[in-house]
Design a protein around this motif. Sequence first.
Motif, short mmCIF file in Angstrom:
data_model
loop_
_atom_site.label_atom_id
_atom_site.label_comp_id
_atom_site.label_asym_id
_atom_site.label_seq_id
_atom_site.Cartn_x
_atom_site.Cartn_y
_atom_site.Cartn_z
N ASN A 1 -12.27 27.60 4.13
CA ASN A 1 -10.89 27.25 3.80
C ASN A 1 -10.19 26.57 4.98
O ASN A 1 -9.38 25.66 4.79
CB ASN A 1 -10.12 28.50 3.39
CG ASN A 1 -10.57 29.04 2.04
OD1 ASN A 1 -11.13 28.31 1.23
ND2 ASN A 1 -10.35 30.32 1.81
N ASN B 1 -8.65 22.87 4.68
CA ASN B 1 -7.26 22.54 4.98
C ASN B 1 -7.16 21.45 6.05
O ASN B 1 -6.28 20.59 6.00
CB ASN B 1 -6.51 23.80 5.44
CG ASN B 1 -6.37 24.81 4.32
OD1 ASN B 1 -6.35 24.46 3.14
ND2 ASN B 1 -6.28 26.08 4.69
N ASP C 1 -11.80 30.14 -6.92
CA ASP C 1 -11.17 29.86 -5.64
C ASP C 1 -11.33 28.39 -5.23
O ASP C 1 -10.47 27.82 -4.56
CB ASP C 1 -11.73 30.78 -4.56
CG ASP C 1 -13.23 30.61 -4.38
OD1 ASP C 1 -13.96 30.72 -5.39
OD2 ASP C 1 -13.68 30.38 -3.24
N ARG D 1 -7.96 26.06 -4.50
CA ARG D 1 -7.63 25.38 -3.24
C ARG D 1 -7.56 23.86 -3.43
O ARG D 1 -6.79 23.19 -2.75
CB ARG D 1 -8.62 25.76 -2.15
CG ARG D 1 -10.02 25.19 -2.26
CD ARG D 1 -10.89 25.66 -1.10
NE ARG D 1 -12.19 24.98 -1.09
CZ ARG D 1 -13.14 25.20 -0.17
NH1 ARG D 1 -12.92 26.10 0.78
NH2 ARG D 1 -14.28 24.55 -0.21
#
Length: 503
Positions: free
Chosen positions: A136, A140, A200, A204
């Motif tokens: 993650n 990002n 998930d 995201r």
Amino acid sequence: MPSLYSVLSPLLCILTVVSILSTTGLYIYPLLLNCSYPNPNAPFRLLTLADPQLEGNTSIYSSRYASSPPWIRSLRRFRKTLDLWGNDHYLAHIYRTLHTTVPALTRLLPFLPQGMPSPTHVTVLGDLIGSQWISNTEFNSRGNRFWNTVFPTARRLPPRALTESGRIPKTIYPLIQWPYTLINVVGNHDIGYSGDIRPDLIQRFEETYGPVNYEFTIPFPEVNVSKSVDGGPPQNITINPTLRVINLNSLNIDSPARDYDIQMQTYNFMNKVFSEDINWDGSVATVLLTHVPLHKPAGVCVDPPMEKYYEPKYGSLLREQNHISKGASDMLLGELFGIRRAGEENIGEGKEMGIILTGHDHEGCDTVHWFGKNDEEQKKEGEEKTWKSAKWGDRDGRVGQGEKWVREVTVRSMMGEFGGNAGLTSAWFDEKTMSWRFEYSSCPVGVQHFWWTVHIVDFITMVLAVVVGIMAAVGADGRKKVPKVVVTKANGSSKGIKEKKVQ
């Protein structure tokens, strides 16, 4: 022996000319290559980009070099970091030039070719990043680079713009600044294939780039025509041209899927789209944006049909595919473009019902799908029609008269390895045929090495200009200075004049 200055000065002049010409060419390349929207005056102009595939720390800290000496690892990390920085700005250059620079330049200078106005919409057809298996934190980080470096003037679709059914209401559509809102299509490197997709991964992606399934309609001004109905006298008829744009997650259409609930979200969305009340007289057309191309026989595109599955101990889930399955392709073609919904006989001859724009195959492809029988020599009386596919350039010899067809363009990747390609799509309502028309063209900037070379030459030119300037200022240019003479007077008279040479 010539001085260093006498060598560097003419070299600077040559580099300055080369730098100016190459930099100008790089920043106005669409004009030099005669790039143009097929119809620059069309009310729908879609800047179409595909597969940027931003890489990140997985390529910088590759385990392949773990056994190398530390200085080699450090050198490679520096080179890869610089490469990623350059790649981001290379991709940004493509978007900025086609979206902002050249359109602004042609507006200011009317004598320039006027084929590159600002786009009305922009789409990126999936594989926004290079891997779905990253953390993650890394996801990002790549998202920040995507929005802040590659597409710094763009924004994602507002989260509250959609209804629960995945539609953008007609009242909301005009409030969105579409030229600066990216229509981001989800790709396999973003969330995986059907056998990989988890909640998930979807979450995201949607939080960073926008929803994976949605649609909106674009209304256009009414068209009043005089038309004869059932052989009677001409009557004034009002046509309401409408374009519907569908962003579809095609990655979990085929099975077996890892998460049934996520797959059903896509099918529920498709069923809602399929059940819409559409006027199939040609006034409504569909633009389908999706990542995985529709099925077509081997030889039509670079990538042939291919499906791979995980081992039985992992559930034999779908692991990889080049095209969606034949059944899924026929379903989309029939439902979205009217053949199955309205019946072939209820769709007017010569009316284009839409266009399909896909990514995934980095080489690109241009295809025609038509609803017909086999080739002429194989046709039999009473043979059932099915969906066929062929290269777009072969359509005149393959598509029979009166048979309904849809064009699919698999957009070549914008990565440097594939020439930094961008697609230019135009759509407009043709009052002569009383239906929509769609045209597509490409505009490649060239491989990334050209971008690097131009900027390296610019950097060398600037450094050399500073060096030559300093040399001239400190007198290292080799020119002999003429001594100055200072004349002074004694006691304010002309007598006793003294001269002093100042070196």
